[in-house]
Scaffold this motif. Sequence first.
Motif, mmCIF file in Angstrom:
data_model
loop_
_atom_site.group_PDB
_atom_site.id
_atom_site.type_symbol
_atom_site.label_atom_id
_atom_site.label_comp_id
_atom_site.label_asym_id
_atom_site.label_seq_id
_atom_site.Cartn_x
_atom_site.Cartn_y
_atom_site.Cartn_z
ATOM 1 N N MET A 199 0.933 -1.056 -0.191
ATOM 2 C CA MET A 199 0.090 0.185 -0.034
ATOM 3 C C MET A 199 1.019 1.376 0.044
ATOM 4 O O MET A 199 -0.088 2.050 -0.616
ATOM 5 C CB MET A 199 -0.921 0.071 0.748
ATOM 6 C CG MET A 199 -2.020 -1.474 1.126
ATOM 7 S SD MET A 199 -3.268 -0.966 0.205
ATOM 8 C CE MET A 199 -4.289 0.528 0.968
ATOM 9 N N PHE A 206 2.808 1.498 -3.597
ATOM 10 C CA PHE A 206 2.015 1.833 -4.612
ATOM 11 C C PHE A 206 1.176 2.661 -4.886
ATOM 12 O O PHE A 206 -0.294 2.553 -4.472
ATOM 13 C CB PHE A 206 1.477 0.427 -5.957
ATOM 14 C CG PHE A 206 3.039 -0.918 -6.252
ATOM 15 C CD1 PHE A 206 2.731 -0.559 -6.861
ATOM 16 C CD2 PHE A 206 3.159 -1.623 -5.060
ATOM 17 C CE1 PHE A 206 4.017 -1.721 -7.311
ATOM 18 C CE2 PHE A 206 4.660 -2.532 -5.883
ATOM 19 C CZ PHE A 206 5.186 -2.560 -6.477
ATOM 20 N N VAL A 207 1.225 3.280 -6.289
ATOM 21 C CA VAL A 207 -0.040 4.993 -6.003
ATOM 22 C C VAL A 207 -1.298 3.954 -6.490
ATOM 23 O O VAL A 207 -2.605 4.597 -5.977
ATOM 24 C CB VAL A 207 0.514 5.666 -7.172
ATOM 25 C CG1 VAL A 207 -0.833 6.313 -7.152
ATOM 26 C CG2 VAL A 207 1.431 6.259 -6.645
ATOM 27 N N SER A 208 -1.438 2.991 -7.950
ATOM 28 C CA SER A 208 -2.972 2.435 -8.215
ATOM 29 C C SER A 208 -1.940 1.154 -8.837
ATOM 30 O O SER A 208 -0.459 0.063 -9.064
ATOM 31 C CB SER A 208 -3.050 2.664 -9.324
ATOM 32 O OG SER A 208 -3.834 1.629 -9.695
ATOM 33 N N LEU A 209 -3.065 -0.271 -8.127
ATOM 34 C CA LEU A 209 -2.904 -1.663 -8.584
ATOM 35 C C LEU A 209 -3.449 -2.022 -10.109
ATOM 36 O O LEU A 209 -3.613 -3.046 -10.291
ATOM 37 C CB LEU A 209 -2.749 -2.807 -7.244
ATOM 38 C CG LEU A 209 -2.240 -2.028 -6.077
ATOM 39 C CD1 LEU A 209 -3.252 -3.073 -4.417
ATOM 40 C CD2 LEU A 209 -0.912 -2.637 -6.434
ATOM 41 N N SER A 210 -4.423 -0.675 -10.568
ATOM 42 C CA SER A 210 -4.950 -1.392 -11.565
ATOM 43 C C SER A 210 -4.715 -1.644 -12.245
ATOM 44 O O SER A 210 -5.331 -2.407 -13.756
ATOM 45 C CB SER A 210 -5.498 -0.027 -11.895
ATOM 46 O OG SER A 210 -4.759 0.993 -12.166
ATOM 47 N N PHE A 260 -6.192 -3.491 -1.364
ATOM 48 C CA PHE A 260 -6.226 -3.426 -2.427
ATOM 49 C C PHE A 260 -7.395 -2.795 -2.990
ATOM 50 O O PHE A 260 -7.078 -2.009 -3.944
ATOM 51 C CB PHE A 260 -5.420 -4.557 -3.195
ATOM 52 C CG PHE A 260 -4.261 -4.785 -1.830
ATOM 53 C CD1 PHE A 260 -3.520 -4.196 -2.030
ATOM 54 C CD2 PHE A 260 -3.965 -6.615 -2.842
ATOM 55 C CE1 PHE A 260 -2.419 -4.678 -1.060
ATOM 56 C CE2 PHE A 260 -3.059 -6.736 -2.021
ATOM 57 C CZ PHE A 260 -2.169 -5.864 -1.105
ATOM 58 N N GLU A 279 -8.927 0.063 -2.371
ATOM 59 C CA GLU A 279 -8.264 1.244 -2.218
ATOM 60 C C GLU A 279 -7.163 1.735 -3.736
ATOM 61 O O GLU A 279 -6.880 2.669 -3.833
ATOM 62 C CB GLU A 279 -7.782 1.631 -0.886
ATOM 63 C CG GLU A 279 -8.628 1.280 0.301
ATOM 64 C CD GLU A 279 -8.341 1.785 1.630
ATOM 65 O OE1 GLU A 279 -7.274 2.051 1.903
ATOM 66 O OE2 GLU A 279 -8.770 1.040 2.344
ATOM 67 N N LYS A 280 -6.319 0.735 -3.748
ATOM 68 C CA LYS A 280 -5.719 1.229 -4.951
ATOM 69 C C LYS A 280 -6.157 0.314 -5.861
ATOM 70 O O LYS A 280 -5.752 -0.020 -7.120
ATOM 71 C CB LYS A 280 -3.994 0.327 -4.475
ATOM 72 C CG LYS A 280 -3.838 1.449 -3.104
ATOM 73 C CD LYS A 280 -2.379 1.789 -3.128
ATOM 74 C CE LYS A 280 -2.557 2.479 -2.023
ATOM 75 N NZ LYS A 280 -1.650 3.835 -2.267
#
Length: 232
Positions: free
Chosen positions: A187, A190-194, A214, A216-217
């Motif tokens: 968390m 990484f800014v985003s996990l998309s 995750f 939230e990311k």
Amino acid sequence: MQNVTCSVEALEEMVDTLWYVRLKPELPVDFLPGQYLLVVMADDDKRPFSIANTMNDEGVLEMHIGATPDNTYAMQVLKRMQDQGQIEVQLPAGKAHLREGSPHPVILIAGGTGFAYTRSILQQMIVDGLRQPVFLYWGVRFADQLYADEEMKTWAAEHSEFTYVPVVQNNDESWQGRSGLVHDAIMSDFVSLSDYDVYIAGRFEMAGVAREAFKEKGINPEQLFGDAYEFI
């Protein structure tokens, strides 16, 4: 699935209460990186364990088993292997295997001996040439439980696309690395996990907490893989 009897080629304690097992099936077996096997103790008693390697010319199966005296579930399996020198297994099992051909960078998350699952996937990706970045986050309670730390450091030094991040929950002054819970480290990093394929193995509680965090990311549920999610 295939039932096969395996001879026990190795059964060694790597560190306290953590065992390395190498099995040699009497017949050729087939499995995908990240799948697991079932140790057949009885017709109605089949116990799952991750496979720690990928398919190889030797045809062996490697396992990492955490077993304490009060953990009869695993200790009974180890004792049968020690006493009989062989064990019956059923495989392959599990849907959270490596999605070969996916273009996404990969995050592998291991809790304790869940490392075996991530090692199988990572090993196959290295064999295939590491076509995208791969991050391995390995969380343990104590630093001495990082039983494959040197191997992972060596792999990271040899492959620029691979990043290894060990995370120790109960650290002391001798530990110089990351501390806390393994999913919290991700968390933070990484800014985003998309855009990532995320593979996770460990206690069900850890997998459940990580899944919620995750979101939230921006994790894509179709790119989050873990056999625990079949049960929670």
